[in-house]
Scaffold this motif. Structure first.
Motif, PDB file in Angstrom:
ATOM      1  N   TYR A   1      -1.944   9.375  -0.883  1.00 35.61           N
ATOM      2  CA  TYR A   1      -1.884   9.193  -2.333  1.00 35.61           C
ATOM      3  C   TYR A   1      -2.096  10.517  -3.075  1.00 35.61           C
ATOM      4  O   TYR A   1      -1.381  10.830  -4.028  1.00 35.61           O
ATOM      5  CB  TYR A   1      -2.946   8.194  -2.792  1.00 35.61           C
ATOM      6  CG  TYR A   1      -2.721   6.763  -2.356  1.00 35.61           C
ATOM      7  CD1 TYR A   1      -1.468   6.316  -1.949  1.00 35.61           C
ATOM      8  CD2 TYR A   1      -3.771   5.841  -2.339  1.00 35.61           C
ATOM      9  CE1 TYR A   1      -1.255   5.002  -1.560  1.00 35.61           C
ATOM     10  CE2 TYR A   1      -3.575   4.521  -1.956  1.00 35.61           C
ATOM     11  CZ  TYR A   1      -2.322   4.108  -1.560  1.00 35.61           C
ATOM     12  OH  TYR A   1      -2.121   2.801  -1.162  1.00 35.61           O
TER      13      TYR A   1
ATOM     14  N   GLY B   1       1.452  11.472  -3.872  1.00 35.28           N
ATOM     15  CA  GLY B   1       1.387  10.820  -5.176  1.00 35.28           C
ATOM     16  C   GLY B   1       0.963  11.745  -6.297  1.00 35.28           C
ATOM     17  O   GLY B   1       1.674  11.904  -7.283  1.00 35.28           O
TER      18      GLY B   1
ATOM     19  N   LEU C   1      -4.778   6.492   3.660  1.00 35.28           N
ATOM     20  CA  LEU C   1      -3.961   6.264   2.470  1.00 35.28           C
ATOM     21  C   LEU C   1      -4.368   7.199   1.333  1.00 35.28           C
ATOM     22  O   LEU C   1      -3.522   7.672   0.572  1.00 35.28           O
ATOM     23  CB  LEU C   1      -4.089   4.806   2.018  1.00 35.28           C
ATOM     24  CG  LEU C   1      -3.262   3.785   2.808  1.00 35.28           C
ATOM     25  CD1 LEU C   1      -3.745   2.372   2.507  1.00 35.28           C
ATOM     26  CD2 LEU C   1      -1.781   3.918   2.466  1.00 35.28           C
TER      27      LEU C   1
ATOM     28  N   ILE D   1       1.981   5.935  -8.013  1.00 35.18           N
ATOM     29  CA  ILE D   1       1.097   7.060  -8.344  1.00 35.18           C
ATOM     30  C   ILE D   1       1.920   8.309  -8.619  1.00 35.18           C
ATOM     31  O   ILE D   1       1.666   9.056  -9.568  1.00 35.18           O
ATOM     32  CB  ILE D   1       0.093   7.319  -7.202  1.00 35.18           C
ATOM     33  CG1 ILE D   1      -0.863   6.125  -7.056  1.00 35.18           C
ATOM     34  CG2 ILE D   1      -0.700   8.605  -7.446  1.00 35.18           C
ATOM     35  CD1 ILE D   1      -1.731   6.190  -5.825  1.00 35.18           C
ATOM     36  N   CYS D   2       2.929   8.550  -7.789  1.00 31.36           N
ATOM     37  CA  CYS D   2       3.799   9.715  -7.948  1.00 31.36           C
ATOM     38  C   CYS D   2       4.481   9.698  -9.309  1.00 31.36           C
ATOM     39  O   CYS D   2       4.530  10.727 -10.001  1.00 31.36           O
ATOM     40  CB  CYS D   2       4.832   9.744  -6.823  1.00 31.36           C
ATOM     41  SG  CYS D   2       5.931  11.163  -6.860  1.00 31.36           S
TER      42      CYS D   2
ATOM     43  N   GLN E   1       0.829  -1.207   0.000  1.00 31.10           N
ATOM     44  CA  GLN E   1       0.000   0.000   0.000  1.00 31.10           C
ATOM     45  C   GLN E   1       0.866   1.261   0.000  1.00 31.10           C
ATOM     46  O   GLN E   1       0.563   2.236  -0.690  1.00 31.10           O
ATOM     47  CB  GLN E   1      -0.932  -0.004   1.212  1.00 31.10           C
ATOM     48  CG  GLN E   1      -2.069  -1.018   1.106  1.00 31.10           C
ATOM     49  CD  GLN E   1      -2.875  -1.105   2.393  1.00 31.10           C
ATOM     50  OE1 GLN E   1      -2.325  -1.082   3.494  1.00 31.10           O
ATOM     51  NE2 GLN E   1      -4.190  -1.206   2.257  1.00 31.10           N
TER      52      GLN E   1
ATOM     53  N   LEU F   1       2.521   1.795  -3.412  1.00 36.42           N
ATOM     54  CA  LEU F   1       1.620   2.326  -4.432  1.00 36.42           C
ATOM     55  C   LEU F   1       1.708   3.852  -4.497  1.00 36.42           C
ATOM     56  O   LEU F   1       1.485   4.453  -5.562  1.00 36.42           O
ATOM     57  CB  LEU F   1       0.184   1.892  -4.136  1.00 36.42           C
ATOM     58  CG  LEU F   1      -0.891   2.330  -5.140  1.00 36.42           C
ATOM     59  CD1 LEU F   1      -0.567   1.835  -6.544  1.00 36.42           C
ATOM     60  CD2 LEU F   1      -2.266   1.832  -4.699  1.00 36.42           C
ATOM     61  N   THR F   2       2.072   4.483  -3.379  1.00 40.29           N
ATOM     62  CA  THR F   2       2.237   5.940  -3.357  1.00 40.29           C
ATOM     63  C   THR F   2       3.267   6.371  -4.397  1.00 40.29           C
ATOM     64  O   THR F   2       3.071   7.350  -5.127  1.00 40.29           O
ATOM     65  CB  THR F   2       2.695   6.426  -1.968  1.00 40.29           C
ATOM     66  OG1 THR F   2       1.856   5.875  -0.971  1.00 40.29           O
ATOM     67  CG2 THR F   2       2.670   7.944  -1.874  1.00 40.29           C
TER      68      THR F   2
END
Length: 403
Positions: A99, A103, A95, A50-51, A43, A46-47
């Motif tokens: 994000y 992100g 989260l 996305i970034c 999890q 995933l940041t």
């Protein structure tokens, strides 16, 4: 004029030094992961994915507006995005907030700053396209390592410790201030710009390049062959980088955290050095030879690391990290120099960012490496994947012909 253009280059390096902080996510995330122990590593990872996605989009939007609005406005927008992104992340209780803050907003901010600097400063150096790209990108790469180290030293972590919130907010303020100040040292050359006495526009490496719109470039086989090359090379590099700490510990389990961090940090340091060396090489010996040397460097680095794992040799791990850092450092300045040389300066901001979109694909190299390790229980599978990627990439590079 010579001093003036190097002043713009220095400003660009400083801006990218701070804008590259987003690449230090693994360090920034460590105290967050301890604080929110219920969040999984996947999890948090995933940041960064996305970034990187919004970094590409930010750069693309920045390229589309280049020449239509003052470059300062793009940098101001980047500074505002960084401030808002780090502020939101510093207040994150979920989260989704993380994000969106780090992100989406910080990723977009980094992309805007990256494209603004690269598409502006490189126009001052038509005689040194590879070298200036390497110098600028050195700042972008090393910034994440240096600032990440400072953050790590100043941000204690532990259950219930919220020091990371203060650090995030502080970084947002600092990035905003640096980018706002740096923007006043960025400007495009006007019609009166002439190369310094003795300077000559690079010709030997252009391979009879052309002025091409993005649409024309996307219809050229040379672009797609290059895109395959850069994507596969980045897949190989990111597969290794994502596993570097674990590989070092696998070879020598009794290493302390500081030694591991220093060993892995060598990749970033030599990545910065490689950007300058290979950027300069592009100007001196041309694209074919430069890409050929990068291919060989990647292959040698991977074989050294494979041997290190088989022999459980930590000195070979160090040598391999140095070599992979240098090899990977050659990729990013070659992107800029290739686009400029093959497809001209007029549409460079958008054309360059289209090449950078390879990150949307290559960022999954780390995911693939992790999956291979889970299936095989050995890092040898990672090196096999890297070798396959390097061989395919090398084949693509040999097929590239002038536009």
């Amino acid at each position: 004029m010579e001093k003036k253009r190097w002043l713009y280059a220095a400003a660009g390096v400083v801006i990218l030094f701070f804008a590259g902080l987003v690449y230090a996510w693994s360090v920034l995330a460590s105290p967050i992961g301890v604080y929110f122990s219920e969040w999984s590593a996947a999890q948090l990872s995933l940041t960064f994915t996305i970034c990187m996605s919004f970094f590409c989009l930010g750069g693309l939007f920045g390229g589309l507006t280049a020449g239509k609005i003052n470059v300062k406005i793009n940098v101001w927008l980047a500074s505002a995005l960084f401030l808002a992104g780090f502020f939101l992340a510093s207040r994150a209780q979920s989260l989704i907030m993380l994000y969106v803050g780090f992100g989406v907003l910080c990723g977009m901010g980094s992309g805007f700053a990256y494209n603004a600097v690269m598409s502006t400063v490189t126009k001052w150096f038509p005689d040194k396209p590879g070298l200036i790209s390497g110098i600028l990108l050195m700042g972008f790469g090393i910034g994440s390592f240096v600032i990440g180290k400072v953050y790590q030293a100043m941000t204690p972590s532990g259950a219930g410790v919220e020091a990371w919130r203060t650090s995030f907010f502080g970084m947002g303020v600092i990035l905003c201030a640096v980018l706002l100040l740096g923007s006043f040292f960025l400007k495009l050359p006007d019609a009166s710009f002439k190369l310094p006495e003795g300077g000559k526009k690079a010709k030997k490496n252009s391979e009879e390049g052309m002025e091409a719109t993005p649409g024309v470039m996307l219809r050229r086989p040379a672009f797609w062959l290059y895109f395959v090359w850069v994507t596969l090379m980045c897949v190989a590099a990111l597969a290794l980088i994502s596993q570097a700490s674990s590989i070092a510990l696998g070879v020598k389990p009794d290493l302390d955290a500081g030694t591991v961090a220093t060993a892995v940090g060598l990749i970033s340091i030599f990545n910065g050095i490689g950007r300058i060396l290979f950027g300069g090489a592009f100007d001196k010996i041309g694209r074919k030879k430069t890409m050929g040397i990068i291919n060989v460097a990647f292959l040698v680095a991977t074989l050294i690391l494979l041997l290190a794992v088989i022999l459980h040799s930590f000195p070979l791990i160090i040598l391999g990290f140095v070599c992979i850092g240098l090899a990977y450092g050659g990729v990013t300045p070659t992107n800029s120099a290739f686009v400029s040389a093959f497809y001209g300066a007029k549409h460079y901001p958008v054309n360059f960012q289209l090449v950078t979109l390879n990150l949307l694909v290559s960022s999954f190299g780390s995911t693939a490496a992790g999956a291979l390790y889970d299936m095989s229980g050995s890092y040898i599978s990672t090196f096999v994947m890297m070798l396959a990627a390097i061989v395919l990439a090398s084949g693509a590079s040999f097929l590239i012909k002038r536009p």
